[in-house]
Design a protein around this motif. Structure first.
Motif, PDB file in Angstrom:
ATOM      1  N   GLY A 110       0.787  -1.218   0.000  1.00  0.00           N
ATOM      2  CA  GLY A 110       0.000   0.000   0.000  1.00  0.00           C
ATOM      3  C   GLY A 110       0.824   1.275   0.000  1.00  0.00           C
ATOM      4  N   LYS A 111       2.106   1.152   0.267  1.00  0.00           N
ATOM      5  CA  LYS A 111       2.967   2.327   0.196  1.00  0.00           C
ATOM      6  C   LYS A 111       3.413   2.526  -1.252  1.00  0.00           C
ATOM      7  N   ALA A 112       4.128   3.628  -1.487  1.00  0.00           N
ATOM      8  CA  ALA A 112       4.644   3.930  -2.826  1.00  0.00           C
ATOM      9  C   ALA A 112       6.005   4.599  -2.683  1.00  0.00           C
ATOM     10  N   VAL A 113       6.784   4.492  -3.723  1.00  0.00           N
ATOM     11  CA  VAL A 113       8.089   5.147  -3.749  1.00  0.00           C
ATOM     12  C   VAL A 113       8.244   5.867  -5.082  1.00  0.00           C
ATOM     13  N   LEU A 114       8.840   7.045  -5.034  1.00  0.00           N
ATOM     14  CA  LEU A 114       9.087   7.807  -6.261  1.00  0.00           C
ATOM     15  C   LEU A 114      10.281   7.212  -6.998  1.00  0.00           C
ATOM     16  N   VAL A 115      10.111   7.002  -8.290  1.00  0.00           N
ATOM     17  CA  VAL A 115      11.186   6.469  -9.122  1.00  0.00           C
ATOM     18  C   VAL A 115      11.533   7.501 -10.184  1.00  0.00           C
ATOM     19  N   ASP A 116      12.785   7.931 -10.181  1.00  0.00           N
ATOM     20  CA  ASP A 116      13.270   8.819 -11.240  1.00  0.00           C
ATOM     21  C   ASP A 116      13.641   7.930 -12.417  1.00  0.00           C
ATOM     22  N   GLY A 170       9.769  13.664  -1.264  1.00  0.00           N
ATOM     23  CA  GLY A 170       8.734  12.704  -0.933  1.00  0.00           C
ATOM     24  C   GLY A 170       7.562  13.280  -0.161  1.00  0.00           C
ATOM     25  N   PRO A 171       7.788  13.954   0.970  1.00  0.00           N
ATOM     26  CA  PRO A 171       6.654  14.506   1.730  1.00  0.00           C
ATOM     27  C   PRO A 171       5.844  15.530   0.948  1.00  0.00           C
ATOM     28  N   ASP A 172       6.507  16.390   0.171  1.00  0.00           N
ATOM     29  CA  ASP A 172       5.776  17.385  -0.618  1.00  0.00           C
ATOM     30  C   ASP A 172       4.955  16.730  -1.721  1.00  0.00           C
ATOM     31  N   PHE A 173       5.539  15.727  -2.361  1.00  0.00           N
ATOM     32  CA  PHE A 173       4.785  14.998  -3.391  1.00  0.00           C
ATOM     33  C   PHE A 173       3.592  14.278  -2.772  1.00  0.00           C
ATOM     34  N   ALA A 174       3.784  13.708  -1.579  1.00  0.00           N
ATOM     35  CA  ALA A 174       2.717  12.940  -0.941  1.00  0.00           C
ATOM     36  C   ALA A 174       1.486  13.795  -0.680  1.00  0.00           C
ATOM     37  N   LYS A 175       1.695  15.049  -0.285  1.00  0.00           N
ATOM     38  CA  LYS A 175       0.574  15.937   0.005  1.00  0.00           C
ATOM     39  C   LYS A 175      -0.275  16.199  -1.240  1.00  0.00           C
ATOM     40  N   VAL A 176       0.386  16.362  -2.372  1.00  0.00           N
ATOM     41  CA  VAL A 176      -0.330  16.695  -3.608  1.00  0.00           C
ATOM     42  C   VAL A 176      -0.888  15.447  -4.285  1.00  0.00           C
ATOM     43  N   LEU A 177      -0.113  14.367  -4.283  1.00  0.00           N
ATOM     44  CA  LEU A 177      -0.533  13.159  -4.997  1.00  0.00           C
ATOM     45  C   LEU A 177      -1.462  12.280  -4.171  1.00  0.00           C
ATOM     46  N   ASN A 180       0.942   7.465   0.165  1.00  0.00           N
ATOM     47  CA  ASN A 180       1.802   7.172   1.318  1.00  0.00           C
ATOM     48  C   ASN A 180       3.202   6.878   0.782  1.00  0.00           C
ATOM     49  N   LEU A 181       3.988   7.941   0.604  1.00  0.00           N
ATOM     50  CA  LEU A 181       5.274   7.830  -0.073  1.00  0.00           C
ATOM     51  C   LEU A 181       6.435   7.698   0.911  1.00  0.00           C
ATOM     52  N   TYR A 182       7.460   6.999   0.460  1.00  0.00           N
ATOM     53  CA  TYR A 182       8.729   7.019   1.175  1.00  0.00           C
ATOM     54  C   TYR A 182       9.312   8.435   1.086  1.00  0.00           C
ATOM     55  N   ASP A 183      10.007   8.818   2.121  1.00  0.00           N
ATOM     56  CA  ASP A 183      10.700  10.113   2.127  1.00  0.00           C
ATOM     57  C   ASP A 183      12.059   9.912   1.458  1.00  0.00           C
ATOM     58  N   GLY A 184      12.116  10.163   0.177  1.00  0.00           N
ATOM     59  CA  GLY A 184      13.294   9.907  -0.639  1.00  0.00           C
ATOM     60  C   GLY A 184      12.834   9.342  -1.975  1.00  0.00           C
ATOM     61  N   TYR A 185      13.789   8.924  -2.787  1.00  0.00           N
ATOM     62  CA  TYR A 185      13.402   8.358  -4.087  1.00  0.00           C
ATOM     63  C   TYR A 185      14.473   7.417  -4.593  1.00  0.00           C
ATOM     64  N   VAL A 186      14.113   6.685  -5.646  1.00  0.00           N
ATOM     65  CA  VAL A 186      15.025   5.735  -6.284  1.00  0.00           C
ATOM     66  C   VAL A 186      15.416   6.275  -7.647  1.00  0.00           C
ATOM     67  N   GLN A 187      16.709   6.383  -7.865  1.00  0.00           N
ATOM     68  CA  GLN A 187      17.235   6.824  -9.161  1.00  0.00           C
ATOM     69  C   GLN A 187      17.563   5.571  -9.961  1.00  0.00           C
TER      70      GLN A 187
END
Length: 269
Positions: A110-116, A170-177, A180-187
């Motif tokens: 149920g969580k999500a992570v940002l992927v560049d 991550g936290p800023d994206f989570a508010k708009v999107l 439940n995002l990880y605080d950080g991202y995967v490159q």
């Protein structure tokens, strides 16, 4: 007059000493930054050499990518949510301007992570990429380097606006999107199925000591220059004052020598 000059001299000397102290403090600050950079380089080398591991095992239940995790290789599986994709503007990779495409990867828990997903070089003066590669359908497995959320001080560049942003936070994206995002991202470095070849890759980290040592030397040199100048002008100023005193005494004697014949000349025969 001499007393005024002494006060001015003392004030100037104190100013020079304060300037020298500031230069020494700045030099020590640069050495402190050098120590921090060396410690960060050791963490980076260790993370680059570490074996790939699942994302949750690396960052733990807090879900925060910290300095201790930067450049660690993580493996994560899920499916992309293309409807919440964000285009990063004003990005540069190896001095080339362009865009980066960030897509949330939805995880089974149920969580999500940002992927560049990659870099798209700007072709001319376009404000948006001419073509954004589509996300693969179904489940994907992403291997990539962990990065901390980017922060731009008091700017709002990490908050998506109309599908675009300037920073990955991550936290800023989570508010708009609304995720439940990880605080950080995967490159991303590898993907199964394979990533679109239209994407450009990312360079590795810079692992060097930077310019801090030489900046410290410059500040210490400025401090020595200030102290040396103070000593020099103290000595030359003292000699100049003594020279003026000697010149003044000689002038007085000469005046007396000139006045005496005039007194005799006025005496009766």
């Amino acid at each position: 007059m001499g007393r005024v000059m002494n006060i001015r001299w003392i004030t100037a000397a104190l100013g020079v000493l304060v300037l020298a102290a500031v230069c020494v403090a700045l030099g020590r600050w640069q050495l402190h930054r050098l120590d921090e950079r060396k410690a960060r380089n050791e963490v980076t080398r260790s993370n680059l050499a570490a074996q790939p591991a699942p994302l949750d095992q690396i960052v733990g239940p807090q879900g925060v990518v910290g300095d201790q995790h930067a450049w660690r290789t993580a493996i994560v599986s899920g499916h992309y949510d293309a409807s919440k994709q964000v285009i990063l503007k004003y990005r540069n990779v190896e001095d080339k301007p362009g865009f980066e495409i960030v897509t949330p990867l939805m995880l089974p828990d149920g969580k999500a992570v940002l992927v560049d997903r990659g870099f798209i070089a700007r072709q001319s003066s376009e404000l948006m990429p001419l073509n954004v590669p589509a996300v693969p359908s179904g489940e994907v497995t992403v291997t990539g380097r962990l990065q901390r959320s980017e922060r731009g001080g008091h700017t709002t560049g990490g908050t998506p606006d109309d599908g675009t942003a300037r920073l990955i936070n991550g936290p800023d994206f989570a508010k708009v999107l609304g995720l439940n995002l990880y605080d950080g991202y995967v490159q991303i470095t590898k993907q199964d199925p394979a990533n679109d070849p239209a994407f450009g890759g990312f360079p590795g980290p810079e692992i060097d000591d930077g310019p801090h040592f030489f900046y410290a030397l410059q500040w210490f040199f400025f401090a020595l220059l200030a102290i040396g100048g103070l000593v020099y002008f103290t000595k030359t100023g003292g000699r100049s004052g003594k020279s003026r005193d000697d010149t003044g005494d000689g002038s007085a004697d000469s005046s007396e020598d000139v006045e005496q014949p005039a007194a005799h000349a006025g005496a009766p025969d």
